[in-house]
Motif scaffolding. Structure first.
Motif, PDB file in Angstrom:
ATOM      1  N   VAL A 708      -8.133  10.101  29.301  1.00  0.00           N
ATOM      2  CA  VAL A 708      -7.608  11.346  28.740  1.00  0.00           C
ATOM      3  C   VAL A 708      -8.539  12.508  29.104  1.00  0.00           C
ATOM      4  O   VAL A 708      -9.765  12.341  29.122  1.00  0.00           O
ATOM      5  CB  VAL A 708      -7.477  11.253  27.201  1.00  0.00           C
ATOM      6  CG1 VAL A 708      -6.801  12.503  26.643  1.00  0.00           C
ATOM      7  CG2 VAL A 708      -6.712  10.023  26.791  1.00  0.00           C
ATOM      8  N   GLY A 709      -7.945  13.659  29.389  1.00  0.00           N
ATOM      9  CA  GLY A 709      -8.712  14.875  29.597  1.00  0.00           C
ATOM     10  C   GLY A 709      -9.587  14.833  30.830  1.00  0.00           C
ATOM     11  O   GLY A 709      -9.145  14.442  31.919  1.00  0.00           O
ATOM     12  N   VAL A 710     -10.863  15.220  30.672  1.00  0.00           N
ATOM     13  CA  VAL A 710     -11.796  15.287  31.799  1.00  0.00           C
ATOM     14  C   VAL A 710     -11.967  13.922  32.454  1.00  0.00           C
ATOM     15  O   VAL A 710     -12.073  13.821  33.679  1.00  0.00           O
ATOM     16  CB  VAL A 710     -13.165  15.835  31.321  1.00  0.00           C
ATOM     17  CG1 VAL A 710     -14.183  15.793  32.449  1.00  0.00           C
ATOM     18  CG2 VAL A 710     -13.006  17.260  30.816  1.00  0.00           C
ATOM     19  N   ASP A 711     -11.970  12.866  31.659  1.00  0.00           N
ATOM     20  CA  ASP A 711     -12.116  11.523  32.224  1.00  0.00           C
ATOM     21  C   ASP A 711     -10.953  11.186  33.144  1.00  0.00           C
ATOM     22  O   ASP A 711     -11.131  10.563  34.202  1.00  0.00           O
ATOM     23  CB  ASP A 711     -12.205  10.488  31.092  1.00  0.00           C
ATOM     24  CG  ASP A 711     -13.482  10.633  30.294  1.00  0.00           C
ATOM     25  OD1 ASP A 711     -14.459   9.933  30.592  1.00  0.00           O
ATOM     26  OD2 ASP A 711     -13.500  11.469  29.371  1.00  0.00           O
ATOM     27  N   ALA A 712      -9.738  11.599  32.749  1.00  0.00           N
ATOM     28  CA  ALA A 712      -8.570  11.373  33.611  1.00  0.00           C
ATOM     29  C   ALA A 712      -8.689  12.193  34.888  1.00  0.00           C
ATOM     30  O   ALA A 712      -8.375  11.709  35.993  1.00  0.00           O
ATOM     31  CB  ALA A 712      -7.295  11.733  32.861  1.00  0.00           C
ATOM     32  N   TYR A 713      -9.152  13.455  34.776  1.00  0.00           N
ATOM     33  CA  TYR A 713      -9.316  14.301  35.963  1.00  0.00           C
ATOM     34  C   TYR A 713     -10.345  13.701  36.926  1.00  0.00           C
ATOM     35  O   TYR A 713     -10.112  13.641  38.136  1.00  0.00           O
ATOM     36  CB  TYR A 713      -9.760  15.711  35.547  1.00  0.00           C
ATOM     37  CG  TYR A 713     -10.183  16.559  36.719  1.00  0.00           C
ATOM     38  CD1 TYR A 713      -9.239  17.183  37.521  1.00  0.00           C
ATOM     39  CD2 TYR A 713     -11.535  16.704  37.037  1.00  0.00           C
ATOM     40  CE1 TYR A 713      -9.628  17.941  38.628  1.00  0.00           C
ATOM     41  CE2 TYR A 713     -11.933  17.448  38.135  1.00  0.00           C
ATOM     42  CZ  TYR A 713     -10.972  18.066  38.925  1.00  0.00           C
ATOM     43  OH  TYR A 713     -11.361  18.799  40.017  1.00  0.00           O
ATOM     44  N   ASN A 714     -11.479  13.239  36.371  1.00  0.00           N
ATOM     45  CA  ASN A 714     -12.524  12.653  37.232  1.00  0.00           C
ATOM     46  C   ASN A 714     -12.002  11.412  37.958  1.00  0.00           C
ATOM     47  O   ASN A 714     -12.318  11.183  39.127  1.00  0.00           O
ATOM     48  CB  ASN A 714     -13.744  12.281  36.388  1.00  0.00           C
ATOM     49  CG  ASN A 714     -14.488  13.510  35.899  1.00  0.00           C
ATOM     50  OD1 ASN A 714     -14.381  14.591  36.495  1.00  0.00           O
ATOM     51  ND2 ASN A 714     -15.244  13.374  34.820  1.00  0.00           N
ATOM     52  N   PHE A 715     -11.190  10.624  37.264  1.00  0.00           N
ATOM     53  CA  PHE A 715     -10.613   9.430  37.887  1.00  0.00           C
ATOM     54  C   PHE A 715      -9.713   9.812  39.061  1.00  0.00           C
ATOM     55  O   PHE A 715      -9.792   9.231  40.155  1.00  0.00           O
ATOM     56  CB  PHE A 715      -9.813   8.644  36.845  1.00  0.00           C
ATOM     57  CG  PHE A 715      -9.064   7.466  37.412  1.00  0.00           C
ATOM     58  CD1 PHE A 715      -9.704   6.268  37.656  1.00  0.00           C
ATOM     59  CD2 PHE A 715      -7.710   7.572  37.708  1.00  0.00           C
ATOM     60  CE1 PHE A 715      -9.012   5.187  38.185  1.00  0.00           C
ATOM     61  CE2 PHE A 715      -7.009   6.495  38.244  1.00  0.00           C
ATOM     62  CZ  PHE A 715      -7.667   5.300  38.482  1.00  0.00           C
TER      63      PHE A 715
END
Length: 889
Positions: A708-715
């Motif tokens: 979710v959020g930044v973690d999803a973007y980094n992935f």
């Protein structure tokens, strides 16, 4: 009188007399010491232990219960069963012995027209505890029961406790005389088959100490408040009111047996063996439906194992009675139709219950086939060794690993002329039970672990949670534990557990991880908080360490959570709600929540599904979730009654225990769930949700993991980098990558096949030379030796059989070749018919070789295969084979 009417009259009687009607709790026990709710008082246990204040001084319920200590005995007698309903009335410091006794007598003996059960007073016998003069006096002088129908029994029969230190007290039981056809007269002290117990009144008035068993414990003194806990077995009363011989002939079980008759053609009462099977099917299918209804799914541990075991026992007994096809659908339907009168949620949840049950039936039918193959091998091995008894550990392995019933093992073994080492099997089963009982007893001592928390709760009350509105705030330290023991103070470096009067820290629960942060004292001391739990309902315990200074009870403090962590967890929790709803929209209500964990930036969500979720469906679910984010829906929370929440369609999690007032979290017009966790204010705050995939975590339960959020973007950023690198390697656009990579892998696979074909041909070319160089051992052509390392088992087998076929004439032939593959020795040995006539069997030779290699093996007399751990021992294994050929030939 039908069971549903017995239940209705019970609740109505006590409600009219000032008792709060409490709905049956889930069979999934809200108690770490219990696997399943096994008594009517279990949901009220926190009130009797003083952990929580009861919501009313009087209460009544009809509680679903399951007991499974003697599953093997179910069906053999008419008294054993796994599921039952316990009607109870409870008093918390209100009325005591006289009130409880008067209520019981009035309800049992009042006419049916007046709302009672209409039992004849002269058929009721009473037992009281040995020295409970007060209870006997009430029965004799107030109620009017003749003295000759009141009997005194000892601690084993008429004294109650929870099995651990805490409340206890004498009992008084009401028994019904079923008449001389059920045995000799003399009251319940003489014949409990004729004088059957229907209602037990427990007078909680003492506190007990530690001890073993039902009788070996001290009485420490009187309780400060006397309580009442009574239990009437609904099935036993139904048996009497419906005029039948036993509980299996009552309305809710007889219909299941009738359906089993319809499916098998077997009549109940025709033969002892099929009667046992009928009772097993009726009891176990009803229990299975009730367990699945409360959210249990078949598995290999805990509650799941209980469900799996009884379901498979029911299916097996249907097959013993002649059923050949699937039977669960019909049996589940009849249980839902009859029990749904008392528990309407079974009807509402019919589709999910059927889906879980049918999937387990299909799985077990496959297990029967697999187990049959294992049993066939064990029978063959036993016969080959000249044995007549199948080992107990083999039977236990089949039972424990494959779910293969022992009666089926006995039957198949007998058909093959073998008996089974039942004592050995029973010994292993008993060892397993003893271990389970020891574990359960050890868990019970857990009550002592929370004693310190209870003391704090009693003196300071529940912790006020302020975290919905604020991330920090002033508070006071009202409790302190160092190394698990209450202490007035703690110093720098100490690991501590701190209780505050009010806190913004969220205690782990409902799938949401706990907050972390700091607690600062006015003195300058600082506590770093790593975890927050609620070992006692309502009391938040902050676990951490003193970083600076000294901490004391009563000190003023300022508690502040790690805001970034809280926000990341809140995003994950809101995303979990969206995922739950999107999955239900895609898969239906069967995708009910079975667990979750919301951690910073990521979450996992477990849900019911008998099959894997197709990738296309998962993609649609992810798309729907992110569409909701873009709609910028508000997230709100509201406190309301449980009934109002249900009317609004709020989703509740299986196994969760809810009070009369609940918190409902609503996400726009998309989602509405009962939830005590923290959430974002608007879906736009989530940014992005990326589902990583789904997998199985047990029978009928799937798990989705997501970012979710930044973690999803980094992935996604990392994935983009990988895609760019692949583009450079294969010289193609992103949309061309799957086709180009598939083409490359196909070419690689074709090349590997060509290499394998070439290598196999090369190995087989050696066959002629090996056959020509066969040794002559007493007229036996012996080919023994090694082939190049890396030769696979299939190629080695082909080579051995080819060499055997090249040996001319009617000579006895033995071919034994060895190789090393994956750093492990491997051998295949074959013999022809002439060799076998001389006693040279491939299986015997392989076992000799494999033992030398440090391993094992087996097979048929004409060809066998083995292996081991030590490649260096191949020369010794060759020599061992040669010696055995010399000795046998």
């Amino acid at each position: 009188m039908e069971s549903a009417e017995i239940r209705r009259r019970w609740l109505s009687f006590f409600e009219e007399r000032g008792h709060a009607v409490v709905p049956s709790a889930s069979l999934i026990a809200d108690d770490p010491t219990l696997l399943l709710v096994n008594a009517g008082m279990v949901p009220f246990k926190p009130y009797f232990l003083g952990e929580t204040k009861p919501p009313a001084p009087r209460a009544t319920s009809v509680q679903k219960c399951v007991r499974t200590p003697d599953i093997e005995e179910v069906g053999k007698t008419t008294r054993h069963g796994t599921f039952f309903q316990m009607c109870g009335n409870f008093s918390f410091g209100d009325y005591f012995k006289e009130g409880a006794i008067k209520y019981a007598w009035e309800l049992l003996t009042s006419s049916v027209a007046d709302g009672g059960y209409g039992l004849e007073p002269e058929k009721l016998w009473i037992t009281v505890y040995l020295d409970d003069d007060e209870a006997e006096t009430i029965w004799r002088d107030v109620i009017g029961v003749p003295a000759e129908r009141i009997q005194r029994l000892g601690k084993k029969d008429n004294f109650w406790s929870m099995g651990v230190p805490g409340p206890c007290g004498p009992c008084s039981e009401i028994n019904y005389d079923r008449g001389p056809e059920f045995g000799v007269e003399g009251g319940p002290a003489v014949n409990d088959e004729r004088y059957v117990e229907i209602w037990n009144l427990v007078f909680m008035q003492y506190e007990r100490g530690a001890g073993d068993g039902k009788e070996d414990f001290p009485i420490l003194g009187d309780l400060p408040s006397k309580n009442i806990d009574t239990g009437l077995g609904l099935e036993r009363l139904a048996m009497i009111l419906q005029g039948v011989q036993n509980m299996y002939e009552t309305d809710t079980l007889r219909v299941v047996m009738d359906k089993a008759t319809e499916l098998t053609g077997v009549q109940y009462g025709a033969a002892q063996g099929t009667d046992v099977s009928m009772r097993v099917v009726a009891d176990h299918m009803r229990t299975s439906v009730m367990l699945i209804g409360d959210g249990v799914t078949p598995g290999n541990e805990g509650r799941g194992y209980v469900l799996r075991r009884i379901m498979r026992r029911a299916i097996r007994n249907m097959r013993l009675m002649g059923a050949t096809g699937p039977v669960v659908q019909d049996l589940v339907d009849v249980v839902i139709n009859t029990m749904g009168q008392q528990y309407p949620e079974l009807v509402t949840d019919r589709k999910r219950i059927e889906t879980v049950a049918l999937a387990e039936e299909a799985r077990f039918l496959k297990t029967l086939n697999a187990g049959s193959n294992v049993l066939d091998s064990a029978v063959t091995e036993t016969k080959a060794a000249g044995g007549t008894v199948l080992a107990g550990d083999k039977a236990f392995l089949l039972h424990d690993t494959w779910g293969f019933p022992i009666d089926l093992t006995l039957e198949i073994a007998a058909e093959q002329g073998l008996s089974v080492d039942e004592p050995g099997f029973r010994r292993l089963m008993q060892e397993q039970r003893d271990k389970a009982k020891a574990d359960a007893k050890a868990k019970k001592t857990g009550h002592a672990d929370v004693a310190s928390y209870r003391e704090i709760a009693d003196s300071a009350g529940a912790t006020e949670f302020t975290g919905y509105a604020t991330n920090q705030g002033e508070s006071t330290i009202v409790g302190l534990l160092v190394n698990g023991v209450s202490a007035p103070a703690a110093s720098e470096g100490d690991d501590v557990e701190v209780v505050l009067d009010r806190t913004p820290f969220y205690a782990e629960g409902g799938g949401q991880l706990a907050d972390q942060g700091r607690i600062k004292l006015d003195s300058g001391a600082v506590i770093v908080v790593r975890d927050v739990q609620q070992p006692v309902p309502g009391v938040s315990v902050h676990k951490g360490s003193v970083q600076v200074g000294e901490v004391t009870v009563g000190a003023s403090a300022y508690a502040a959570i790690d805001v970034n962590r809280r926000r990341a967890i809140a995003r994950a929790h809101s995303a979990t709600h969206l995922t739950h709803q999107a999955l239900r929209d895609a898969l239906g209500p069967t995708a009910a929540q079975a667990g979750s964990e919301n951690s910073p930036g990521r979450f996992r969500f477990d849900f019911g599904s008998p099959n894997a979720v197709p990738g296309t469906v998962l993609t649609d679910v992810e798309q729907k979730i992110n569409d909701v984010l873009s709609r910028e829906l508000d997230v709100t929370a509201e406190i309301m009654s449980i009934d109002e929440a249900k009317k609004q369609g709020a989703i509740a999690e299986f196994g969760e225990k809810y009070g009369e007032r609940v918190r409902v979290v609503t996400i726009g017009d998309f989602s509405k769930e009962l939830c005590g966790g923290t959430h974002v204010a608007n879906t736009a705050q989530l940014g992005l949700v990326k589902l990583l995939g789904e997998s199985s975590i047990g029978s009928g339960v799937r798990r989705v993991e997501a970012l979710v959020g930044v973690d999803a973007y980094n992935f996604l950023a990392k994935e983009h980098t990988v895609v760019a690198q692949l583009q450079e390697l294969v010289k193609g656009r992103p949309e061309e990558l799957p086709e180009k990579i598939a083409s490359m892998l196909g070419k690689l696979k074709d090349a590997e096949k060509e290499i394998e074909k070439f290598r196999a041909e090369k190995v087989l070319q050696a066959a002629a030379g090996l056959a020509e160089n066969a040794q002559d051992i007493k007229g036996v052509a012996l080919v023994v030796g090694t082939v190049p390392d890396g030769t696979g088992a299939d190629d080695l087998r082909k080579l051995v059989l080819d060499v055997r076929g090249r040996i001319q004439g009617d000579r006895a032939a033995v071919v034994a070749l060895f190789t090393t593959a994956n750093d492990r020795p491997l051998t295949v040995i074959a013999t022809n018919e002439a060799a076998r006539e001389r006693g040279l069997k491939a299986g015997d030779l392989v076992r000799t070789a494999a033992k030398t290699l440090g391993g094992g093996g087996g097979g048929k007399p004409d060809v066998a295969q083995g292996g081991g751990q030590n490649p260096a021992a191949i020369p010794d294994a060759i020599a061992a084979v040669e010696r055995l050929v010399v000795e046998t030939a």
